[in-house]
Write a protein that holds these residues in place. Structure first.
Motif, PDB file in Angstrom:
ATOM      1  N   CYS A 129      27.515  51.907  37.013  1.00  0.00           N
ATOM      2  CA  CYS A 129      26.456  51.087  36.412  1.00  0.00           C
ATOM      3  C   CYS A 129      26.991  49.709  36.033  1.00  0.00           C
ATOM      4  N   TRP A 130      28.208  49.638  35.530  1.00  0.00           N
ATOM      5  CA  TRP A 130      28.820  48.348  35.225  1.00  0.00           C
ATOM      6  C   TRP A 130      28.891  47.472  36.477  1.00  0.00           C
ATOM      7  N   LEU A 131      29.231  48.086  37.603  1.00  0.00           N
ATOM      8  CA  LEU A 131      29.402  47.322  38.840  1.00  0.00           C
ATOM      9  C   LEU A 131      28.097  47.066  39.586  1.00  0.00           C
ATOM     10  N   PHE A 132      27.194  48.057  39.608  1.00  0.00           N
ATOM     11  CA  PHE A 132      26.075  47.972  40.545  1.00  0.00           C
ATOM     12  C   PHE A 132      24.685  48.176  39.958  1.00  0.00           C
ATOM     13  N   ALA A 133      24.548  48.372  38.668  1.00  0.00           N
ATOM     14  CA  ALA A 133      23.216  48.631  38.105  1.00  0.00           C
ATOM     15  C   ALA A 133      22.297  47.435  38.300  1.00  0.00           C
ATOM     16  N   ASN A 134      21.022  47.734  38.496  1.00  0.00           N
ATOM     17  CA  ASN A 134      20.007  46.689  38.588  1.00  0.00           C
ATOM     18  C   ASN A 134      19.673  46.219  37.179  1.00  0.00           C
ATOM     19  N   ARG A 135      20.266  45.110  36.786  1.00  0.00           N
ATOM     20  CA  ARG A 135      20.110  44.635  35.410  1.00  0.00           C
ATOM     21  C   ARG A 135      18.715  44.102  35.121  1.00  0.00           C
ATOM     22  N   ALA A 136      17.890  43.995  36.137  1.00  0.00           N
ATOM     23  CA  ALA A 136      16.514  43.556  35.938  1.00  0.00           C
ATOM     24  C   ALA A 136      15.580  44.733  35.658  1.00  0.00           C
ATOM     25  N   SER A 137      16.092  45.958  35.797  1.00  0.00           N
ATOM     26  CA  SER A 137      15.267  47.144  35.583  1.00  0.00           C
ATOM     27  C   SER A 137      14.925  47.299  34.103  1.00  0.00           C
ATOM     28  N   LYS A 138      13.696  47.702  33.822  1.00  0.00           N
ATOM     29  CA  LYS A 138      13.260  47.908  32.442  1.00  0.00           C
ATOM     30  C   LYS A 138      13.886  49.165  31.838  1.00  0.00           C
ATOM     31  N   ASN A 139      14.320  50.085  32.717  1.00  0.00           N
ATOM     32  CA  ASN A 139      14.863  51.354  32.238  1.00  0.00           C
ATOM     33  C   ASN A 139      16.385  51.379  32.216  1.00  0.00           C
ATOM     34  N   ILE A 140      17.006  50.239  32.418  1.00  0.00           N
ATOM     35  CA  ILE A 140      18.459  50.196  32.459  1.00  0.00           C
ATOM     36  C   ILE A 140      19.043  50.517  31.093  1.00  0.00           C
ATOM     37  N   GLN A 141      20.120  51.278  31.072  1.00  0.00           N
ATOM     38  CA  GLN A 141      20.791  51.649  29.829  1.00  0.00           C
ATOM     39  C   GLN A 141      22.003  50.743  29.641  1.00  0.00           C
ATOM     40  N   ASN A 142      21.790  49.613  29.000  1.00  0.00           N
ATOM     41  CA  ASN A 142      22.849  48.618  28.841  1.00  0.00           C
ATOM     42  C   ASN A 142      24.059  49.165  28.089  1.00  0.00           C
ATOM     43  N   ILE A 143      23.830  50.122  27.211  1.00  0.00           N
ATOM     44  CA  ILE A 143      24.925  50.630  26.394  1.00  0.00           C
ATOM     45  C   ILE A 143      26.024  51.258  27.250  1.00  0.00           C
ATOM     46  N   ASN A 185      31.770  39.862  40.272  1.00  0.00           N
ATOM     47  CA  ASN A 185      31.256  39.458  41.578  1.00  0.00           C
ATOM     48  C   ASN A 185      31.773  40.447  42.627  1.00  0.00           C
ATOM     49  N   ASP A 186      31.485  40.198  43.892  1.00  0.00           N
ATOM     50  CA  ASP A 186      31.829  41.159  44.934  1.00  0.00           C
ATOM     51  C   ASP A 186      33.332  41.393  45.053  1.00  0.00           C
ATOM     52  N   HIS A 187      34.131  40.362  44.814  1.00  0.00           N
ATOM     53  CA  HIS A 187      35.580  40.515  44.927  1.00  0.00           C
ATOM     54  C   HIS A 187      36.114  41.422  43.820  1.00  0.00           C
ATOM     55  N   VAL A 188      35.568  41.282  42.623  1.00  0.00           N
ATOM     56  CA  VAL A 188      35.969  42.145  41.516  1.00  0.00           C
ATOM     57  C   VAL A 188      35.543  43.587  41.806  1.00  0.00           C
ATOM     58  N   LYS A 189      34.335  43.768  42.293  1.00  0.00           N
ATOM     59  CA  LYS A 189      33.844  45.105  42.619  1.00  0.00           C
ATOM     60  C   LYS A 189      34.752  45.784  43.636  1.00  0.00           C
ATOM     61  N   ARG A 190      35.114  45.047  44.676  1.00  0.00           N
ATOM     62  CA  ARG A 190      35.992  45.609  45.701  1.00  0.00           C
ATOM     63  C   ARG A 190      37.356  45.961  45.117  1.00  0.00           C
ATOM     64  N   PHE A 191      37.891  45.097  44.277  1.00  0.00           N
ATOM     65  CA  PHE A 191      39.199  45.335  43.660  1.00  0.00           C
ATOM     66  C   PHE A 191      39.166  46.603  42.806  1.00  0.00           C
ATOM     67  N   VAL A 192      38.129  46.757  42.002  1.00  0.00           N
ATOM     68  CA  VAL A 192      38.015  47.930  41.123  1.00  0.00           C
ATOM     69  C   VAL A 192      37.899  49.206  41.944  1.00  0.00           C
ATOM     70  N   ILE A 193      37.068  49.189  42.970  1.00  0.00           N
ATOM     71  CA  ILE A 193      36.865  50.381  43.790  1.00  0.00           C
ATOM     72  C   ILE A 193      38.146  50.765  44.527  1.00  0.00           C
ATOM     73  N   GLU A 194      38.863  49.787  45.038  1.00  0.00           N
ATOM     74  CA  GLU A 194      40.063  50.078  45.810  1.00  0.00           C
ATOM     75  C   GLU A 194      41.223  50.549  44.938  1.00  0.00           C
ATOM     76  N   ASN A 195      41.174  50.273  43.629  1.00  0.00           N
ATOM     77  CA  ASN A 195      42.291  50.630  42.756  1.00  0.00           C
ATOM     78  C   ASN A 195      41.988  51.785  41.806  1.00  0.00           C
ATOM     79  N   GLY A 196      40.847  52.443  41.975  1.00  0.00           N
ATOM     80  CA  GLY A 196      40.575  53.674  41.245  1.00  0.00           C
ATOM     81  C   GLY A 196      39.928  53.496  39.884  1.00  0.00           C
ATOM     82  N   HIS A 197      39.495  54.627  39.310  1.00  0.00           N
ATOM     83  CA  HIS A 197      38.787  54.633  38.036  1.00  0.00           C
ATOM     84  C   HIS A 197      39.741  54.403  36.857  1.00  0.00           C
ATOM     85  N   CYS A 198      39.181  53.914  35.762  1.00  0.00           N
ATOM     86  CA  CYS A 198      39.967  53.685  34.539  1.00  0.00           C
ATOM     87  C   CYS A 198      39.749  54.875  33.597  1.00  0.00           C
TER      88      CYS A 198
END
Length: 221
Positions: free
Chosen positions: A170-184, A108-121
């Motif tokens: 993509c994990w945080l913001f991809a449009n999961r309704a898109s037909k061309n989304i790469q779930n992998i 959700n938005d709180h998780v997204k903010r937390f991940v962005i503020e604490n850097g990439h894995c």
């Protein structure tokens, strides 16, 4: 000679007194406001503030929790007290890779903010090898431009728990309704034989570029 007449002092005082009497008869503006409304509004603000503090706590999985629910609609988190919430956040921050997607049960938005503020894995190797003796390599975190400049692939992250690479934007913001989304690339990629081609194909896709744009906007607030 001027014929204009002026009111005497007594007449002016009389008119002022009549005006004051009329004003006293008018209803006070305060009667149109309900004191209970302000009390209720203050109560709502306090409740909303507490809910925001508790929300990210309910979305944090323990370090031994390997489950991750990838859903468009966030699942309800576990209700926790404020003290427990602070303890869980501190526990999460003590992990070596605090923003790994495996640390979160839902998105959700709180998780997204937390991940962005604490850097990439981006854990360092060596990484676990598969049955074909292949594995993820540190060099995949980078690319070289046509002019020979080494650039970081900021989007590319790696899950030590599942031993898979994934795309953070993509994990945080991809449009999961898109037909061309790469779930992998949201769930995790581990075909090390073809990863170079897969990376190049993914990072030039329209859906990925859109996710990176949104990710950048969140970074800039």
């Amino acid at each position: 000679m001027s014929t204009r007449k002026y009111k005497s002092g007594s007449e002016k005082r009389k008119r002022k007194k009549e005006s004051e009497e009329q004003n006293k008869k008018l209803p006070k503006i305060s009667q149109y406001f309900n004191n209970q409304d302000s009390i209720q509004e203050e109560s709502n603000e306090q409740r909303d503030g507490k809910a925001e503090n508790d929300d990210i706590s309910g979305n944090i999985a323990g370090p031994d929790n390997s489950e991750y629910l990838d859903s468009e609609q966030p699942q309800p988190g576990t209700s926790k007290s404020l003290n427990e919430s602070c303890l869980n956040i501190e526990k999460l921050k003590s992990l070596p890779h605090v923003t790994a997607k495996d640390n979160f049960k839902e998105l959700n938005d709180h998780v997204k903010r937390f991940v962005i503020e604490n850097g990439h894995c981006k854990p360092k190797g060596p990484f676990l090898r598969d049955s074909n003796n292949r594995s993820f390599l540190d060099k995949y975190y980078y690319t070289v431009s046509k002019s020979g400049v080494k650039l970081e692939r900021t989007w590319l992250s790696y899950s030590l728990l599942h031993q898979k690479a994934y795309c953070e934007p993509c994990w945080l913001f991809a449009n999961r309704a898109s037909k061309n989304i790469q779930n992998i690339w949201m769930e995790g990629y581990d075909d090390w034989k073809h990863i170079v081609e897969a990376i190049e194909r993914h990072e030039t896709s329209k859906e990925h570029l859109h996710s990176c744009f949104v990710h950048r906007q969140w970074q800039l607030h």
